[in-house]
Design a protein around this motif. Structure first.
Motif, PDB file in Angstrom:
ATOM      1  N   VAL A   4       0.852  -1.179   0.000  1.00 12.59           N
ATOM      2  CA  VAL A   4       0.000   0.000   0.000  1.00 12.59           C
ATOM      3  C   VAL A   4       0.897   1.242   0.000  1.00 12.59           C
ATOM      4  O   VAL A   4       1.831   1.329   0.804  1.00 12.59           O
ATOM      5  N   TYR A  33      -9.480   0.933   3.939  1.00 15.15           N
ATOM      6  CA  TYR A  33      -9.800   1.611   5.192  1.00 15.15           C
ATOM      7  C   TYR A  33      -8.937   2.858   5.336  1.00 15.15           C
ATOM      8  O   TYR A  33      -7.753   2.856   4.985  1.00 15.15           O
ATOM      9  N   TYR A  48     -14.580   3.086   5.717  1.00 18.99           N
ATOM     10  CA  TYR A  48     -14.310   1.805   5.058  1.00 18.99           C
ATOM     11  C   TYR A  48     -15.011   1.772   3.703  1.00 18.99           C
ATOM     12  O   TYR A  48     -16.180   2.148   3.585  1.00 18.99           O
ATOM     13  N   LEU A  91      -3.532   7.031   8.087  1.00 20.00           N
ATOM     14  CA  LEU A  91      -3.126   5.717   7.606  1.00 20.00           C
ATOM     15  C   LEU A  91      -4.197   5.122   6.708  1.00 20.00           C
ATOM     16  O   LEU A  91      -5.391   5.243   6.977  1.00 20.00           O
ATOM     17  N   VAL A  99     -13.747 -11.967   5.901  1.00 21.59           N
ATOM     18  CA  VAL A  99     -13.936 -11.671   7.326  1.00 21.59           C
ATOM     19  C   VAL A  99     -12.597 -11.699   8.054  1.00 21.59           C
ATOM     20  O   VAL A  99     -11.853 -12.682   7.977  1.00 21.59           O
ATOM     21  N   ALA A 100     -12.303 -10.597   8.724  1.00 20.22           N
ATOM     22  CA  ALA A 100     -11.096 -10.481   9.555  1.00 20.22           C
ATOM     23  C   ALA A 100      -9.814 -10.808   8.800  1.00 20.22           C
ATOM     24  O   ALA A 100      -8.836 -11.252   9.398  1.00 20.22           O
ATOM     25  N   GLU A 102      -6.295 -10.080   6.906  1.00 22.37           N
ATOM     26  CA  GLU A 102      -5.226  -9.182   7.302  1.00 22.37           C
ATOM     27  C   GLU A 102      -5.339  -7.869   6.564  1.00 22.37           C
ATOM     28  O   GLU A 102      -5.526  -7.831   5.345  1.00 22.37           O
ATOM     29  N   GLN A 103      -5.211  -6.782   7.301  1.00 23.13           N
ATOM     30  CA  GLN A 103      -5.156  -5.466   6.692  1.00 23.13           C
ATOM     31  C   GLN A 103      -3.701  -5.096   6.513  1.00 23.13           C
ATOM     32  O   GLN A 103      -2.898  -5.188   7.451  1.00 23.13           O
ATOM     33  N   PHE A 105      -1.123  -2.147   5.799  1.00 22.67           N
ATOM     34  CA  PHE A 105      -1.106  -0.708   5.986  1.00 22.67           C
ATOM     35  C   PHE A 105      -0.058  -0.030   5.108  1.00 22.67           C
ATOM     36  O   PHE A 105       1.016  -0.591   4.831  1.00 22.67           O
ATOM     37  N   GLY A 106      -0.377   1.199   4.725  1.00 19.29           N
ATOM     38  CA  GLY A 106       0.601   2.059   4.087  1.00 19.29           C
ATOM     39  C   GLY A 106       1.422   2.780   5.139  1.00 19.29           C
ATOM     40  O   GLY A 106       1.141   2.661   6.345  1.00 19.29           O
TER      41      GLY A 106
ATOM     42  N   PHE B  35      -5.781  -9.015  17.408  1.00 18.27           N
ATOM     43  CA  PHE B  35      -4.527  -8.899  16.678  1.00 18.27           C
ATOM     44  C   PHE B  35      -3.497  -8.158  17.527  1.00 18.27           C
ATOM     45  O   PHE B  35      -3.848  -7.340  18.375  1.00 18.27           O
ATOM     46  N   TYR B  37      -0.311  -5.704  16.383  1.00 21.64           N
ATOM     47  CA  TYR B  37       0.390  -5.048  15.303  1.00 21.64           C
ATOM     48  C   TYR B  37       1.643  -4.390  15.862  1.00 21.64           C
ATOM     49  O   TYR B  37       1.665  -3.892  16.984  1.00 21.64           O
ATOM     50  N   GLN B  44       4.951   2.196   9.386  1.00 24.85           N
ATOM     51  CA  GLN B  44       4.185   1.152   8.699  1.00 24.85           C
ATOM     52  C   GLN B  44       3.774   0.049   9.661  1.00 24.85           C
ATOM     53  O   GLN B  44       4.611  -0.658  10.215  1.00 24.85           O
ATOM     54  N   MET B  45       2.477  -0.112   9.852  1.00 25.10           N
ATOM     55  CA  MET B  45       1.947  -1.134  10.745  1.00 25.10           C
ATOM     56  C   MET B  45       2.134  -2.516  10.122  1.00 25.10           C
ATOM     57  O   MET B  45       1.812  -2.723   8.956  1.00 25.10           O
ATOM     58  N   ARG B  50      -2.403 -13.130  15.112  1.00 25.59           N
ATOM     59  CA  ARG B  50      -3.861 -12.993  15.114  1.00 25.59           C
ATOM     60  C   ARG B  50      -4.458 -14.176  15.849  1.00 25.59           C
ATOM     61  O   ARG B  50      -3.940 -15.288  15.803  1.00 25.59           O
ATOM     62  N   THR B  95     -11.459  -6.830  16.175  1.00 27.83           N
ATOM     63  CA  THR B  95     -12.467  -6.651  15.153  1.00 27.83           C
ATOM     64  C   THR B  95     -13.588  -7.646  15.359  1.00 27.83           C
ATOM     65  O   THR B  95     -13.354  -8.772  15.801  1.00 27.83           O
ATOM     66  N   SER B 100     -18.754  -8.106   8.085  1.00 23.15           N
ATOM     67  CA  SER B 100     -17.932  -8.683   7.032  1.00 23.15           C
ATOM     68  C   SER B 100     -16.754  -7.815   6.646  1.00 23.15           C
ATOM     69  O   SER B 100     -16.011  -8.151   5.740  1.00 23.15           O
TER      70      SER B 100
END
Lengths: 114, 116
Positions: A4, A33, A48, A91, A99-100, A102-103, A105-106, B35, B37, B44-45, B50, B95, B100
């Motif tokens: 990202v 997000y 989102y 961010l 569902v859930a 992994e996100q 991030f930039g 989670f 992080y 950067q995260m 998890r 979360t 969803s």
């Protein structure tokens, strides 16, 4: 792209000005997000997107904040009439939308409002 | 609304030692995900680990493991054999599994310092 990306990395503006922050998600990720991180704090959810539509904008602090994702890829966060309290790191994250999942991030955009 | 609390603003550890970072959360939901992080100075995260709430087994990723106590709503992170590269801000996040889209709620963060 490999990850990202966000541009600019830093933005300094004057109180009352308009700013745009850009996010380029991982190719193929349908979920995007925006979060805001104040100094020394955890990120706070802003909005989102699933595809082109804003599925949840409950975190936007007021109507000066707006975000778009017109083609379901790049997103722009727009802030009108900036205030000193808007200074923070913004961010962006993207995910597959499952569902859930992994996100990713930039590196964020650090916004400073003078 | 869900809340996540990290009560340790700062922690330190000697290289090669073990450190545990604490996190508690509050929710009325039964289906959720937790989670940890990591955020280095580059901002950067990075996802460390998890845990699915429906799984009783604690998650493990190499030197990182969690102690998930569902009844106590506690989710701590253990880092074994600490390395200099582990120095960063660590965030616990939650979360809901009922939606969803995975909006994350973060704690305030813990700054981890690793001493050589």
């Amino acid at each position: 792209g490999a990850g990202v990306s966000q541009t600019p990395s830093n933005k300094v503006t004057e109180k009352g000005k308009y700013v745009e922050l850009r996010c380029d998600p991982i190719s193929g990720h349908t979920a995007l997000y925006w979060y805001r991180q104040s100094l020394g704090q955890g990120p706070e959810f802003l909005i989102y997107f699933q595809g082109t539509g804003a599925a949840d904008d409950s975190g936007l602090p007021n109507d000066r904040f707006f975000a778009v994702r017109p083609e379901g890829s790049v997103s722009t966060l727009k802030i009108q009439r900036t205030e000193r309290g808007d200074s923070a790191v913004y961010l962006c994250a993207s995910s597959s939308g499952l569902v859930a999942s992994e996100q990713f991030f930039g590196p964020g955009t650090r916004l400073t409002v003078l | 609304a869900q809340t996540v609390t990290q009560s340790q603003p700062e922690m330190s550890v000697q290289e090669a030692e073990t450190v545990t970072l604490s996190c508690t959360y509050d929710t009325s939901e039964s289906d959720y995900y937790l989670f940890w992080y990591k955020q280095p100075p580059s901002r950067q995260m990075i996802l460390v680990i998890r845990q699915e709430a429906y799984k009783q087994q604690n998650a493990t990723e190499n030197r990182f493991s969690v102690n998930f106590q569902k009844a106590a709503k506690s989710f701590s992170l253990k880092i074994s054999d600490s390395q200099l590269g582990d120095a960063a801000m660590y965030f616990c996040a939650y979360t809901s599994g009922g939606t969803s889209y995975g909006k994350l709620t973060f704690g305030q963060g813990t700054i981890l310092t690793v001493h050589p």
